[in-house]
Design a protein around this motif. Structure first.
Motif, PDB file in Angstrom:
ATOM      1  N   PRO A  36      32.918  42.436  49.241  1.00  0.00           N
ATOM      2  CA  PRO A  36      33.537  40.875  49.505  1.00  0.00           C
ATOM      3  C   PRO A  36      33.479  40.055  48.314  1.00  0.00           C
ATOM      4  N   CYS A  37      34.462  39.320  48.681  1.00  0.00           N
ATOM      5  CA  CYS A  37      34.894  38.054  47.562  1.00  0.00           C
ATOM      6  C   CYS A  37      35.042  36.850  47.979  1.00  0.00           C
ATOM      7  N   GLU A  38      35.096  35.926  47.396  1.00  0.00           N
ATOM      8  CA  GLU A  38      35.293  34.617  47.695  1.00  0.00           C
ATOM      9  C   GLU A  38      36.361  34.373  48.563  1.00  0.00           C
ATOM     10  N   LEU A  39      36.257  33.180  49.596  1.00  0.00           N
ATOM     11  CA  LEU A  39      37.347  33.001  50.560  1.00  0.00           C
ATOM     12  C   LEU A  39      37.439  33.744  51.556  1.00  0.00           C
ATOM     13  N   GLY A  40      36.516  34.651  51.954  1.00  0.00           N
ATOM     14  CA  GLY A  40      36.721  35.626  53.057  1.00  0.00           C
ATOM     15  C   GLY A  40      37.366  36.885  52.481  1.00  0.00           C
ATOM     16  N   ALA A  41      37.914  36.905  51.598  1.00  0.00           N
ATOM     17  CA  ALA A  41      38.531  38.209  51.132  1.00  0.00           C
ATOM     18  C   ALA A  41      37.722  39.240  50.639  1.00  0.00           C
ATOM     19  N   ALA A  99      41.854  38.748  43.993  1.00  0.00           N
ATOM     20  CA  ALA A  99      40.662  38.336  44.635  1.00  0.00           C
ATOM     21  C   ALA A  99      39.694  38.092  43.454  1.00  0.00           C
ATOM     22  N   ASP A 100      38.846  37.177  43.762  1.00  0.00           N
ATOM     23  CA  ASP A 100      37.955  36.586  42.571  1.00  0.00           C
ATOM     24  C   ASP A 100      36.364  36.604  43.200  1.00  0.00           C
ATOM     25  N   GLU A 101      35.421  36.593  42.271  1.00  0.00           N
ATOM     26  CA  GLU A 101      34.177  36.542  42.699  1.00  0.00           C
ATOM     27  C   GLU A 101      33.705  37.706  43.787  1.00  0.00           C
ATOM     28  N   CYS A 102      34.187  38.660  43.501  1.00  0.00           N
ATOM     29  CA  CYS A 102      33.948  39.955  44.413  1.00  0.00           C
ATOM     30  C   CYS A 102      32.489  40.411  43.788  1.00  0.00           C
ATOM     31  N   GLN A 103      31.779  40.747  44.920  1.00  0.00           N
ATOM     32  CA  GLN A 103      30.125  41.173  44.447  1.00  0.00           C
ATOM     33  C   GLN A 103      29.958  42.316  45.486  1.00  0.00           C
ATOM     34  N   LYS A 144      30.004  40.098  38.779  1.00  0.00           N
ATOM     35  CA  LYS A 144      30.892  40.098  39.732  1.00  0.00           C
ATOM     36  C   LYS A 144      32.194  40.846  39.392  1.00  0.00           C
ATOM     37  N   SER A 145      33.198  41.191  40.194  1.00  0.00           N
ATOM     38  CA  SER A 145      34.415  41.930  39.984  1.00  0.00           C
ATOM     39  C   SER A 145      35.575  40.777  40.299  1.00  0.00           C
ATOM     40  N   MET A 146      36.895  41.230  39.521  1.00  0.00           N
ATOM     41  CA  MET A 146      37.913  40.616  39.991  1.00  0.00           C
ATOM     42  C   MET A 146      39.108  41.412  40.046  1.00  0.00           C
ATOM     43  N   LEU A 147      40.019  41.037  40.892  1.00  0.00           N
ATOM     44  CA  LEU A 147      41.431  41.842  40.933  1.00  0.00           C
ATOM     45  C   LEU A 147      42.758  40.948  40.783  1.00  0.00           C
ATOM     46  N   MET A 148      43.191  41.389  39.488  1.00  0.00           N
ATOM     47  CA  MET A 148      44.294  40.537  39.004  1.00  0.00           C
ATOM     48  C   MET A 148      45.636  41.146  39.065  1.00  0.00           C
ATOM     49  N   SER A 149      46.912  40.569  39.235  1.00  0.00           N
ATOM     50  CA  SER A 149      48.156  41.157  39.233  1.00  0.00           C
ATOM     51  C   SER A 149      48.666  40.567  38.061  1.00  0.00           C
ATOM     52  N   GLN A 150      48.988  41.516  37.152  1.00  0.00           N
ATOM     53  CA  GLN A 150      49.570  41.210  35.739  1.00  0.00           C
ATOM     54  C   GLN A 150      51.235  40.820  36.096  1.00  0.00           C
ATOM     55  N   LYS A 151      51.622  41.221  36.982  1.00  0.00           N
ATOM     56  CA  LYS A 151      53.189  40.938  37.334  1.00  0.00           C
ATOM     57  C   LYS A 151      53.133  39.627  37.873  1.00  0.00           C
TER      58      LYS A 151
END
Length: 191
Positions: A76-81, A145-149, A132-139
């Motif tokens: 689960p991540c922040e903002l319900g993601a 997704a941020d603040e995933c735990q 925490k973890s985060m998913l980033m799009s370099q493109k």
């Protein structure tokens, strides 16, 4: 002769006026022509299109050791993601999915010691820290997704709050706080 030409011009003028005002006829699209798919259809195509790990990527023993520490499952991540990390059939590769995005990722060396997975073809990166973890799009140049735990990261974050660490000071103990071990990988996903 002038009178004859004037009579013809007057007789044809309404037809010429109508010809100028009429919109051009639209052609019917050819069967099978490229059409933009509805969002639901695009999602169905994306979800059913297999993603293969890049056969040109050769993982080192160190990369495979890093892969053993990747947290898998629904995170689960922040903002319900939510981000789902699933091991692929090929050792060391993971399917990382979130709303509308799927990536086949593999470990990449990180100078900081953080766990870093990348999908260079699709331009994405999964960064897993202790808390925490985060998913980033370099493109796109943004976080998907941020603040995933994971549960292990929640526990680690609580320990950090109780015992804050100053990263600028040298560790007083020979064994500083390190990232907790990941849970054993679940069954591989089909690629």
């Amino acid at each position: 002769m002038k009178v004859l030409l004037a009579a013809i011009a007057i007789a044809l003028s309404p037809a010429l006026a109508l010809a100028q005002q009429a919109p051009p006829a639209k052609k019917a699209p050819a069967p099978g022509a490229n059409k933009k798919l509805a969002p639901a259809a695009q999602k169905a195509v994306e979800e059913n299109t297999p993603i293969d790990a890049d056969p040109n990527v050769k993982l080192t023993d160190a990369d495979l050791e890093v892969a053993k520490r990747v947290f898998v499952g629904d995170i689960p991540c922040e903002l319900g993601a939510k981000v789902t990390v699933t091991p692929l059939k090929r050792e060391g590769f993971f399917l990382v999915t979130t709303k509308g995005h799927r990536f086949a990722m593999h470990p990449v060396e990180s100078r900081t010691g953080a766990i870093r997975l990348e999908d260079p073809k699709r331009g994405a990166m999964w960064l897993q820290l202790g808390n925490k973890s985060m998913l980033m799009s370099q493109k796109l140049g943004q976080r998907l997704a941020d603040e995933c735990q994971s549960p292990e990261q929640v526990t680690f974050a609580e320990k950090l709050k109780a015992n804050p660490v100053n990263i600028l000071e040298a560790p007083k103990q020979p064994d500083p706080i390190t990232m907790p071990p990941a849970a054993p990988a679940s069954k591989p996903a089909s690629s």
